[in-house]
Design a protein around this motif. Sequence first.
Motif, PDB file in Angstrom:
ATOM      1  N   ASP C 208      -4.609  -4.088   0.334  1.00 39.02           N
ATOM      2  CA  ASP C 208      -3.612  -3.180   0.890  1.00 39.02           C
ATOM      3  C   ASP C 208      -3.103  -2.177  -0.153  1.00 39.02           C
ATOM      4  OD1 ASP C 208      -3.717  -4.708   3.314  1.00 39.02           O
ATOM      5  OD2 ASP C 208      -2.516  -6.221   2.275  1.00 39.02           O
ATOM      6  N   GLY C 209      -2.553  -1.078   0.355  1.00 41.50           N
ATOM      7  CA  GLY C 209      -1.937  -0.077  -0.514  1.00 41.50           C
ATOM      8  C   GLY C 209      -0.531   0.221  -0.046  1.00 41.50           C
ATOM      9  N   TYR C 289      -2.386   0.312  -5.316  1.00 42.48           N
ATOM     10  CA  TYR C 289      -3.283  -0.779  -4.925  1.00 42.48           C
ATOM     11  C   TYR C 289      -3.308  -1.788  -6.073  1.00 42.48           C
ATOM     12  CZ  TYR C 289      -5.332   2.476  -1.438  1.00 42.48           C
ATOM     13  OH  TYR C 289      -5.549   3.342  -0.396  1.00 42.48           O
ATOM     14  N   PRO C 320      -8.376   2.543  -4.233  1.00 40.45           N
ATOM     15  CA  PRO C 320      -8.540   1.166  -3.764  1.00 40.45           C
ATOM     16  C   PRO C 320      -9.278   0.330  -4.807  1.00 40.45           C
ATOM     17  CG  PRO C 320      -9.087   2.734  -2.032  1.00 40.45           C
ATOM     18  CD  PRO C 320      -8.930   3.525  -3.302  1.00 40.45           C
TER      19      PRO C 320
END
Lengths: 349, 349, 349
Positions: C208-209, C289, C320
């Motif tokens: 997830d970010g 991230y 990411p």
Amino acid sequence: MTKANAGNFFEDFEIGQKIVHATPRTITDGDVAFYTALYGSRFAVQSSNQFARSIGYRDAPIDDLLVFHVVFGKTVPDISLNAIANLGYADCRFSVPAFPNDTLSTVSTVIGKKENSNGKTGVVYVRSKGVNQRGQTVLEFIRWVMVRKRDANAPAPKPVIPDLPEKVTLTKQTLPAEIKFNLYDNQLAGSPFRFDDYEIDEKIDHVDGMTIEEAEHGLATRLYQNTARVHFNQHAEREGRFGKRIVYGGHIISIARSLSFNGLGNAFRIAAINGGAHVNPCFAGDTVYAWSQILEKTPIDGWDSLGALRLRTVATKDRPCAGFPYKGDDGKYDPSVVLDLDYTVLLPR
Amino acid sequence: MTKANAGNFFEDFEIGQKIVHATPRTITDGDVAFYTALYGSRFAVQSSNQFARSIGYRDAPIDDLLVFHVVFGKTVPDISLNAIANLGYADCRFSVPAFPNDTLSTVSTVIGKKENSNGKTGVVYVRSKGVNQRGQTVLEFIRWVMVRKRDANAPAPKPVIPDLPEKVTLTKQTLPAEIKFNLYDNQLAGSPFRFDDYEIDEKIDHVDGMTIEEAEHGLATRLYQNTARVHFNQHAEREGRFGKRIVYGGHIISIARSLSFNGLGNAFRIAAINGGAHVNPCFAGDTVYAWSQILEKTPIDGWDSLGALRLRTVATKDRPCAGFPYKGDDGKYDPSVVLDLDYTVLLPR
Amino acid sequence: MTKANAGNFFEDFEIGQKIVHATPRTITDGDVAFYTALYGSRFAVQSSNQFARSIGYRDAPIDDLLVFHVVFGKTVPDISLNAIANLGYADCRFSVPAFPNDTLSTVSTVIGKKENSNGKTGVVYVRSKGVNQRGQTVLEFIRWVMVRKRDANAPAPKPVIPDLPEKVTLTKQTLPAEIKFNLYDNQLAGSPFRFDDYEIDEKIDHVDGMTIEEAEHGLATRLYQNTARVHFNQHAEREGRFGKRIVYGGHIISIARSLSFNGLGNAFRIAAINGGAHVNPCFAGDTVYAWSQILEKTPIDGWDSLGALRLRTVATKDRPCAGFPYKGDDGKYDPSVVLDLDYTVLLPR
């Protein structure tokens, strides 16, 4: 093997499957204050311990929608992480009120499943139940989402579509048994209008508007421990359909409910959500307005002092609601409409 | 008939009229934490139960300005929804301290009224009183606002202008009776300077600056359940005088008070606000700085360990205060000045 | 004489000097809720009183990093107001857990000092200790900062450089003595992976970010009463090195820890921070991230049910982490890396 949660795909859901969702959550005065800061809600029952006690609550109960968001948030990692769309809600009933220091957790049961004709996605129906630390149900609802298949070649299961009631039937259980209204104070509550002052089909413009900020809906969504990715990640959403983060739909519901105080100030409790649709997405910078229409009036059996109003509350973006924007002659929503919510509130008579 | 509150107009106020404002509010630890996040205030008495108890409070009291904002916020729907301007404050006295779980409500009395020569607006004076759940007064103040007339042809009433004291006279009642300072710890409080270390006319640059964000002042204003429209609705304000939302004036007062810690770290309590003016509006993106001047020093009768400093605190935007920007030779405020606050704080001797 | 705090310069620190920092802070449910809203953390032990009690805590303990930020924040006005850089951390050990209504204060001891060859700055090493209202240590750590000299002509002191352990040695004292895991529920905790499921050198992408908003890191930093100027003052930072406010480094650590839930959901407690570097600054608008690598696995002596994982968690911005970005062949960090944190977490076996 990866240890990060990849979420469930269409094939992973089985009819009857029970899913215990992660992260039970103790709701506190801190959450209540934060919720007030997010929406500025002014319903006296939720704002004041003294007011709540004057009508029979032991303390100010937690706002119904804060309960909804927390209970709902827990389902996201298991149910909708791979969802393409949240398609609908039904049979959402609020029962035992929640109070600060209650711990809420959520369990869901898969009650329906149907593959789409494209063979790539399917619809999954779940009934989710939020319970407190004593095992009492505070909230339950049916929800259906469109989810990706992991493998487009997997065979389609036999379709099972659950009965979806058009509206919730209120029962004793969905009502706060202990409430009495002889001490209910209209002035402190902020509205002279009680159940009997509303008429079927009456429309109410809630007048005020509230502009959405990126930080606010991010804080809200994390407060609910809702992990839906479209709300948090600008880096990813820049490449997405809208080029920006989408505001959590529940945030819009809470804004609309808060705005509805201006005209429905005595609607102290949400008893049920009969159905609802996020008609259009919202983004930071949009200003939300709302109006409501009285759909039904239901005096409550054996309860002289309380009545239920079934409401349609419509929220718009960047369009004031004096003209009650809704659907055009073609039955399509006005482009300003973002939310069409059918729900039932309780008012003293 | 519309059910939304249209607010009161000039004609609606009558001398002697008592207005019970809506939505009593239980203030909790959640509000205290939120207030800290908004302003980063570092006064030890409000930050630490242990520190507060060491000088005789039963717990850390609620920040005086949080009390002010909550009590004030309740008056907005009845007093200033149709206000064109908040003209001034006077005789604002803080009395019984508020603690978490106290419930505050507000009652106002109309004490003055004068139509303006244009026949379209008038000035209304009210005395507002915030009380806790035991009926004790926590705060009272006079405030006057310019309000629209509903009907420009309505006859002008006989003007009544109340006495507005130039400054608040401190009495026993406005002081916390139980306080003692033998255990007051300068190091923990963060400042070596007590009452006797300040001199009349001394100026203090509070050095630090704080930039205002749209989300922050929106969260703040909703936390106080303040419904003034100019703060929330970008869609409407885009067409307004400034093309953008105006920051709630109380937000600026709180920023200035928080900045004032750096130089006035032992000024643990606001006893009174003698008067004040929001000289210029603030907007998101502005950076607020502040400086203070000691206007008066008042040892307190029969209280060897406590003194009162009457202060002028001036807040500016986008201009550091090393040069103490205030008024020019023409008596006009420097364009950077946003707040000119005359108030009285208590310090240990 | 100015009354505003000018902070300490290199010459002001003496080896052995003990500094009692200002503003003790009672942490409450309000702070916990705010912390959840900031980072959306989902570790069950900190989220639910019931879950925490099921493993032997008396209540949900305060998140370790919230304790860190509060204890750290107090040191800023005395230690790093004139710092040019926060150079490093070492020997950071979390001991007695903190609970809502505990009051934390911080004391630091100067343990090292070395002038830089430019004669204008020097490095100061301090050991800071956070204690609760019962005098128990909740956290201690060594930190070193580069500070300006007041007077470039002042003679250089004899250099004293303290021993900096490469990693923290866990002792009984750093562990929660009362914990048992027979009732620990993986489903409610949200992860099936316990200590024995992780392997040395294993890498985990946390997937997830989270995008940083200006308002959020401002609120966070003020919540911790951290007064470092680079975080709040856009007016001053506009002229600074980056032209904008820098996000508080601790904010990034908390985001990374929260993201790490996805893959390390049972890592319920941080026992130690062995070292860490803020490799690059972060700004509002950046999306963070994170990924982690297992550096060591330490079963804990006499404790069959608990193990310690030493982790490297790397946070990036706008990149990411599926490819685990870290250092290039030249040993230099990838430009996306913002945080390289070496710390030790506890998991049930």
